[in-house]
Design an enzyme around this catalytic site. Structure first.
Site, PDB file in Angstrom:
ATOM      1  N   ASP A 173      -6.362   5.367  -8.783  1.00 26.35           N
ATOM      2  CA  ASP A 173      -6.010   4.173  -8.029  1.00 26.35           C
ATOM      3  C   ASP A 173      -5.185   3.183  -8.864  1.00 26.35           C
ATOM      4  O   ASP A 173      -5.485   2.962 -10.035  1.00 26.35           O
ATOM      5  CB  ASP A 173      -7.338   3.512  -7.627  1.00 26.35           C
ATOM      6  CG  ASP A 173      -7.194   2.256  -6.819  1.00 26.35           C
ATOM      7  OD1 ASP A 173      -6.995   2.353  -5.605  1.00 26.35           O
ATOM      8  OD2 ASP A 173      -7.286   1.157  -7.410  1.00 26.35           O
ATOM      9  N   GLU A 227      -1.664   6.898  -7.656  1.00 24.11           N
ATOM     10  CA  GLU A 227      -1.188   5.950  -6.646  1.00 24.11           C
ATOM     11  C   GLU A 227      -0.414   4.852  -7.352  1.00 24.11           C
ATOM     12  O   GLU A 227      -0.960   4.148  -8.195  1.00 24.11           O
ATOM     13  CB  GLU A 227      -2.378   5.333  -5.909  1.00 24.11           C
ATOM     14  CG  GLU A 227      -1.940   4.377  -4.831  1.00 24.11           C
ATOM     15  CD  GLU A 227      -2.778   3.114  -4.723  1.00 24.11           C
ATOM     16  OE1 GLU A 227      -2.874   2.565  -3.616  1.00 24.11           O
ATOM     17  OE2 GLU A 227      -3.325   2.642  -5.751  1.00 24.11           O
TER      18      GLU A 227
END
Ligand code: GLC
Ligand code: MG
Length: 718
Positions: A302, A372
């Site tokens: 993330d 990401e």
């Protein structure tokens, strides 16, 4: 007969029973004849005698040897011997050649789409209104039904849920809302039994402010003192520099306990970890080990671009230098020169990749990493997450460019977005496509227009202006595709996703065409929405629509659901669509099966053949295979007739294998007049001996060039 050893060690042939077929030419001899074998003296005469004997069962070795040295036995034997040697060598060479020439088998993360489960919204097993791990386990058949192998599950760590699990209070435990560690292990075990791969969300950039480390850091516990990014600041005006959080406002918050400010690139309840501290690195690596040991198959890393910040903490340059500094509150107001993509970031990812590689050695247990990072205008930065040919990082960075699809839908626009990835991907790497994701704030507004900050490549220039256009139509969030592009386009977008080269990502519900819900301001749950209602991500997080039952089958023990169920659930749900051959679900399933079974679709060339205001058309073909696919997708507002008569590699007549509108299915079309309705996608399967890619290399891409040898039914590198 007997053979005995005499005193000098030579073999003596004792009495033997004569071969019944033996005919003594001299007419003499009887069954009781005795032959004395004296190799020293009588060898010559014995040899002559033995050669007259016809072979018979049980003949002694010496006799046999004498026979076998005769030319009529020796020559065929030698021929056979050398033939065997030659065949063995040929087989070994062939095997080695095939091994060397063979392209790698696709790994699981390439073969199947990645399906994203938003844990809170997938299936609630205990009726508390929030989805949970047992709920996911109850629905594993859905993945099998879709032929999906890779499942990415949004965070389920213990968390105060300020950012719904992206604020982790303990990386090694499960939040009671989602279940227990036992539930996790049961889920993983069940997934493994079914051959499904579990990809966890991993959030290294920050923790929750409830994390033990943060409490120890704010009290200046020596070991933990520098676990976060602290700096002196003014308690009443705590803004040590102009940095702003992704969720808006300053990214600094004053902490009374420590008397200093800490950095948070997201919510103030999500303090950023200090990756310049080696202990922090070690902690994160240990957590990665912890989950790999448990057996998870990969991580979705993330918010990686935020991992490091410049140590000097200088102000970031404003996008609009004339803007009053106190009104700089949004992440789009600044150029993030000091808070994103800092030197050392890729080293962190490489280290993690190396750790994961250690766990990837067992056959079939490859551990996958996807990163990401929204480097919106800097595609080169995105591509860096692939690593280099020598040092690996992620298997792919998420490709978010297609999230821009609904903004300005046209064939040319779609081609442009696809091209952005294909033209920039490092050689040999594997592409991927995301068309919808739960995040919304990540969608940037356009850069403020200024000649000084125009990109220098024509492609980026086009992208720059397109973004200006996107902003004007106000699509600044990430609604579900069916809502943003409209129901008309959901099927054609799924068709695009499943026929492009690379791994598609499907957000839960996209396979049935779920739409956004309306969330009133008072219902807003999402912290990003609390900062800016129009930025709320709640609309795309509504409960999965399983059936026409209460709460769309999301749960059945209560009437509560954490977000409202979409009112269209009685017609848009898995159960209903399973019974309908023409449903969004049926088409998704058909295309996904085809994608995995057809070599041109998962290993072949991808070539643009046409793009205009409505249609984007491309080919999928594989050298050596005469079967190929032509895709004609209409993203426009009106029906279109596409003339592909100039593509000489295409046959004159084209038979439609699949149409998203169904009506055209099975029709034979002239290549000069391919009719598509708005939102219709056609898949045409055709046969050809001449391929398109050799003559149009500038229009074609392939991840790893493979060819098909029909004689041996194998794929090889070519
Ligand atoms: C990622 C997630 C988003 C979350 C943010 C902060 O971008 O997709 O949902 O809010 O990270 O962790
Ligand atoms: Mg629950």
């Amino acid at each position: 007969m007997s053979l005995t050893k005499d005193t000098d060690g030579s073999l003596e042939l004792g009495l033997y029973t004569r071969n019944p077929g033996y005919q003594d030419e001299e007419g003499g001899g009887s069954a009781a004849d005795t032959i004395h074998a004296d190799p020293g003296e009588k060898h010559e005469s014995d040899a002559a005698e033995y050669t007259q004997i016809k072979p018979y069962a049980g003949m002694p070795k010496e006799v046999l040897l004498l026979y076998s040295s005769q030319a009529r036995y020796r020559v065929p034997r030698e021929i056979l011997f050398w033939l065997t040697v030659a065949c063995t060598l040929a087989l070994v060479t062939l095997t080695v050649t095939v091994i060397v020439m063979s392209p790698r088998c696709l790994s699981w993360w390439q073969a199947s789409p990645v399906y994203q489960v938003y844990t809170r919204s997938f299936r609630d097993s205990d009726g508390d209104g929030v989805g949970d791990l047992k709920g996911i386990q109850e629905q594993l058949d859905h993945f099998e039904y879709l032929n999906i192998k890779s499942v990415w599950i949004s965070p389920f760590y213990r968390s105060p849920m300020r950012d719904f699990g992206y604020d982790v209070a303990d990386f090694r435990s499960i939040d009671p809302l989602f279940g227990t560690m036992q539930d996790f292990e049961d889920l993983l075990g069940e997934m493994q039994k079914k051959g499904l791969k579990l990809i966890m969300d991993f959030i290294p950039n920050h923790t929750s402010d409830q994390h033990r480390w943060f409490n120890l850091s704010r009290t200046r516990e020596p070991h933990y003192k520098d676990y976060y990014v602290w700096t002196d600041c003014n308690a009443t005006a705590p803004r040590p520099n102009n940095w702003v959080s992704v969720f808006g406002n300053s990214s600094w918050t004053y902490d009374d306990v420590r008397g200093q400010c800490y950095l948070h690139q997201f919510l103030k309840e999500q303090p950023d970890l200090n990756f310049r501290n080696l202990h922090v690195r070690k902690e994160i690596t240990d957590i990665i080990h912890f989950w790999l040991e448990k057996g998870v198959d990969g991580f979705r890393m993330d918010a990686v671009k935020h991992l490091l910040e410049a140590a000097h903490l200088r102000d970031e340059p404003q996008v609009d230098p004339n803007k009053a500094p106190e009104s700089v509150t949004s992440e789009w107001d600044l150029h993030h020169d000091y808070t994103t993509s800092q030197l050392g970031l890729h080293d962190l990812l490489r280290d993690w990749r190396a750790e994961m590689d250690i766990y990837s050695r067992e056959p079939g247990r490859y551990r996958f990493m996807v990163t990401e990072s929204y480097d919106y205008h800097e595609v080169d930065k995105t591509m860096m997450y692939y690593g280099t040919p020598l040092v690996k990082e992620s298997d792919f960075p998420f490709n978010f460019y297609l999230l821009d699809l609904p903004q300005n839908t046209s064939g040319l626009w779609v081609q442009h977005l696809v091209h952005l990835w294909m033209a920039n991907i490092p050689k040999g790497q594997w592409p991927n496509w995301v068309v919808s994701q739960e995040s919304l704030y990540l969608h940037p507004p356009p850069p403020t227009f200024s000649f000084s900050n125009l990109p220098n490549s024509p492609l980026h220039l086009l992208f720059y202006f397109s973004n200006l256009h996107c902003y004007q139509v106000g699509n600044h969030d990430k609604p579900r595709i069916a809502s943003s592009a409209g129901q008309t386009y959901i099927r054609v977008i799924n068709m695009l996703l499943l026929t492009l080269p690379g791994t598609p990502t499907t957000y839960y519900g996209e396979e049935i065409g779920m739409e956004n819900i309306n969330v009133t301001d008072s219902q807003i749950q999402d912290p990003a929405g609390k900062y800016n209602a129009s930025a709320s991500r709640d609309p795309q997080r509504s409960p999965m629509q399983w059936s026409g039952d209460m709460n769309a089958g999301f749960n059945n023990k209560t009437n509560i659901t954490w977000l409202p169920v979409h009112p269209d659930y009685s017609s848009v749900n898995v159960e209903v669509q399973k019974k309908d051959e023409g449903s969004v679900l049926a088409q998704y399933r058909f295309l996904n099966k085809l994608r995995q079974s057809e070599l041109p679709l998962h290993r072949g060339w991808f070539c643009y053949v046409h793009a205009d205001a409505s249609v984007f058309s491309y080919l999928r073909e594989l050298d050596g295979l005469d079967r190929a696919f032509l895709m004609v997708l209409n993203f426009g507002k009106e029906s279109a007739i596409t003339d592909l008569s100039s593509i000489r590699e295409l046959p004159e007549q084209l038979k439609v294998l699949m149409s998203t509108n169904q009506v055209s299915e099975g029709k034979v079309l002239q290549k000069s007049r391919i009719l598509t309705e708005a939102g219709e996608g056609l898949m045409i399967q055709y046969s050809t001996l001449i391929h398109f890619n050799p003559n149009h290399p500038e229009q074609c891409y392939v991840s790893e060039k493979t060819c098909y040898l029909s004689a041996m039914d194998i794929l090889y590198k070519c």
